[in-house]
Design an enzyme around this catalytic site. Structure first.
Site, short mmCIF file in Angstrom:
data_model
loop_
_atom_site.label_atom_id
_atom_site.label_comp_id
_atom_site.label_asym_id
_atom_site.label_seq_id
_atom_site.Cartn_x
_atom_site.Cartn_y
_atom_site.Cartn_z
N THR A 53 0.98 -1.20 0.13
CA THR A 53 0.06 -0.08 -0.05
C THR A 53 0.86 1.42 -0.07
O THR A 53 2.05 1.31 0.38
CB THR A 53 -0.85 -0.02 1.32
OG1 THR A 53 -1.58 -1.26 1.13
CG2 THR A 53 -1.64 1.26 1.53
N ARG A 72 -12.78 -8.75 -1.29
CA ARG A 72 -12.25 -8.70 0.05
C ARG A 72 -11.63 -7.21 0.10
O ARG A 72 -11.24 -6.54 -0.83
CB ARG A 72 -11.12 -9.38 0.22
CG ARG A 72 -10.29 -9.24 1.61
CD ARG A 72 -9.01 -8.24 1.25
NE ARG A 72 -8.29 -8.09 2.39
CZ ARG A 72 -7.26 -7.16 2.70
NH1 ARG A 72 -7.03 -6.35 1.73
NH2 ARG A 72 -6.48 -7.21 3.86
N1 ASP Z 1 -3.27 -2.88 4.09
C1 ASP Z 1 -3.32 -3.38 2.94
C2 ASP Z 1 -4.59 -4.23 2.75
O1 ASP Z 1 -4.88 -5.13 3.75
C3 ASP Z 1 -2.35 -4.17 2.31
C4 ASP Z 1 -0.86 -3.77 2.54
O2 ASP Z 1 -0.79 -2.58 3.07
O3 ASP Z 1 0.15 -4.23 2.67
O4 ASP Z 1 -5.33 -4.17 1.69
#
Ligand code: ASP
Length: 314
Positions: free
Chosen positions: A175, A203
């Protein structure tokens, strides 16, 4: 424990480690007098457009069916206005769409087909977000595990595809997030992601959920998360951190308290949560449930963004 970095004066950008290009663009805008909200949106957009960034926007990691579904959120610390989208398919720049939700609708969050419909209404051009390298990687994971799409119910495949076999294995996810303070002292925060790789279609992680992966209030500070979104959702990490600040904790104490809450959750190999945070007076810090993680910061007096270690509980 690391010694906290002294507070920054004037414009400031704090981000996840992959936020370098976005931070440079945001600081250029801030130096010209741009607002924190515009800078947070621009920083996410620059990252979304970068095909080399495989966890955000164009070229993001596909879900179990090989589709790219994007999540994003934007929050304005002046008035707590929010816009967010989740599970956006067939359109890019989820953060721009989140801004449109904030400005054009009496809502804060649109998902799936409603978000796509709204994108079309806002004049966004449909654009396939899948790239060949991302699809190759998607297939490769099936091969590595000796799995085939359709051989079992999707939920069983997702269970295998998203679980690292060993503690040191990375769960493929990522992210970008940005916390921004502008020259007027206003705060804003933006988060954008393609979410967890090989996720079950539909999801939604923490990134588009205000309170879980993103929170910002001019009066107390801002926080945003990266990592296994289900963890931040379960303990409302971003809002908790800002609330701890409101209740009088200092930034370090607030971040460590969030880590304690996260530590109460069952520990799964390869799963972790990272937090970045800033206060209105320019203190900033990063936290993680695992060691070795870093975050990025960039203030108007620096020539280049710098990386700093994230704090852990041990
Ligand atoms: N937090 C994000 C999610 O769970 C993924 C990530 O930050 O790596 O979709």
């Amino acid at each position: 424990m690391e010694i906290p970095i002294p507070p920054s004066k004037g414009p400031l950008v704090v981000a996840s480690e992959n936020g370098r290009r976005g931070a440079l663009a945001a600081m250029e805008l801030l130096r010209r007098g741009g607002s924190a909200l515009d800078a947070a949106e621009l920083a996410c957009q620059v990252t979304e457009d970068d095909p080399q960034e495989h966890t955000v926007g164009y070229g993001g990691i596909p879900n179990a069916l090989g589709q790219v579904q994007l999540d994003a959120s934007l929050m304005d610390g002046r008035d707590l206005r929010v816009g967010a989208v989740a599970g956006v398919e067939g359109y890019g720049n989820a953060i721009r769409l989140a801004r449109k939700v904030m400005e054009e609708l009496p809502h804060v969050l649109l998902v799936g087909s409603g978000a796509a419909r709204f994108a079309a209404e806002m004049g966004f051009r449909p654009q396939d977000q899948r790239t060949l390298p991302a699809l190759d990687r998607w297939r490769q994971r099936f091969d590595e595990l000796g799995l085939h799409l359709g051989e079992a119910e999707l939920r069983h495949l997702v269970q295998r595809l998203t679980t690292p076999l060993h503690l040191e294995d990375r769960v493929e996810q990522g992210t970008v997030n940005f916390l921004v303070r502008d020259g007027q002292g206003n705060l804003a925060s933006g988060v954008s992601t393609s979410g967890l790789g090989w996720k079950y279609p539909g999801r939604v992680g923490d990134s588009p959920l205000i309170g879980a992966g993103n929170y910002c209030d001019n009066r107390y500070g801002a926080a945003a998360c990266t990592g296994m979104g289900e963890m931040a959702i379960r303990v409302s990490t971003a809002r908790s951190l800002v609330l701890y600040l409101k209740m009088g904790m200092d930034l370090i104490a607030a971040g460590l308290e969030c880590l304690r809450e996260l530590e109460r959750l069952e520990q799964v190999p390869g799963r972790y949560m990272n937090i970045v945070a800033m206060t209105p007076d320019g203190h900033h810090a990063g936290f993680s449930t695992v060691s070795g993680k870093r975050y990025l910061y960039f203030d108007a007096e620096m020539e280049e963004p710098a990386l700093a270690p994230r704090m852990t509980l041990v």
